[in-house]
Write an enzyme that holds these catalytic residues in place. Sequence first.
Site, short mmCIF file in Angstrom:
data_model
loop_
_atom_site.label_atom_id
_atom_site.label_comp_id
_atom_site.label_asym_id
_atom_site.label_seq_id
_atom_site.Cartn_x
_atom_site.Cartn_y
_atom_site.Cartn_z
N ASP A 128 0.80 -15.63 -20.47
CA ASP A 128 2.28 -15.79 -19.82
C ASP A 128 3.15 -15.35 -20.63
O ASP A 128 3.06 -14.71 -21.77
CB ASP A 128 2.43 -17.15 -19.04
N CYS A 137 -1.03 -18.80 -23.97
CA CYS A 137 0.00 -19.24 -23.30
C CYS A 137 0.91 -20.20 -24.40
O CYS A 137 0.74 -20.20 -25.61
CB CYS A 137 0.09 -20.10 -22.00
N THR A 190 0.78 -23.38 -25.12
CA THR A 190 0.06 -24.30 -25.85
C THR A 190 -1.56 -23.93 -25.94
O THR A 190 -2.14 -24.51 -26.83
CB THR A 190 0.12 -25.91 -25.36
N HIS A 217 -22.06 -23.22 -31.54
CA HIS A 217 -22.63 -24.14 -30.45
C HIS A 217 -22.51 -24.06 -29.20
O HIS A 217 -23.30 -24.41 -28.24
CB HIS A 217 -22.06 -25.48 -31.07
N HIS A 234 -28.47 -26.23 -28.20
CA HIS A 234 -27.18 -25.75 -27.68
C HIS A 234 -27.59 -24.99 -26.39
O HIS A 234 -26.50 -25.02 -25.25
CB HIS A 234 -26.65 -24.90 -28.74
#
Length: 146
Positions: A11, A68, A70, A101, A137
């Site tokens: 964004d 973005c 955060t 993983h 995994h």
Amino acid sequence: MNKGKVAVGSDHAGYEYKEKLKDVLTELGYACEDFGAASTASVDYPSIGRGAAEAVASGQCQWGLLICGTGVGMAMVANRVKGVRAALCYNEEVAGVTREHNDANVIVLGQRTMGLQEAEKTLRVFFATEFSGDERHIRRIAAIDE
Ligand code: RB5
């Protein structure tokens, strides 16, 4: 050397890093498909994140990079798309472990929560690290989609 295509999206709050990190991906041998944003003008992240994530899920792109402010919103959006394993990577260790993983196929970064140098290092670790292929995994990843 073409290593595959990365669906790239941000964004307005991730635009600057998106533009800079596209150059790093190109240097590493990846092609970038840019799903926006096209500038720092305010834009809502869900549609951009969904477009990029769907490109990864469909196989149009092999990888994703979403940014973005955060990283949280982009991670929420991308992980709604089946087949996408988006990891909010806040340091190099997380980037390495999530590849080993979780076989993460989308890296998510927060432009407002990490410096550009750390973001670049984190991106490089993500793309340099292979999935371990361990049975446990593989089983856990399969369970995510079930
Ligand atoms: C935009 O202001 C900000 O909310 C967005 O970039 C992101 O951090 C959302 O998770």
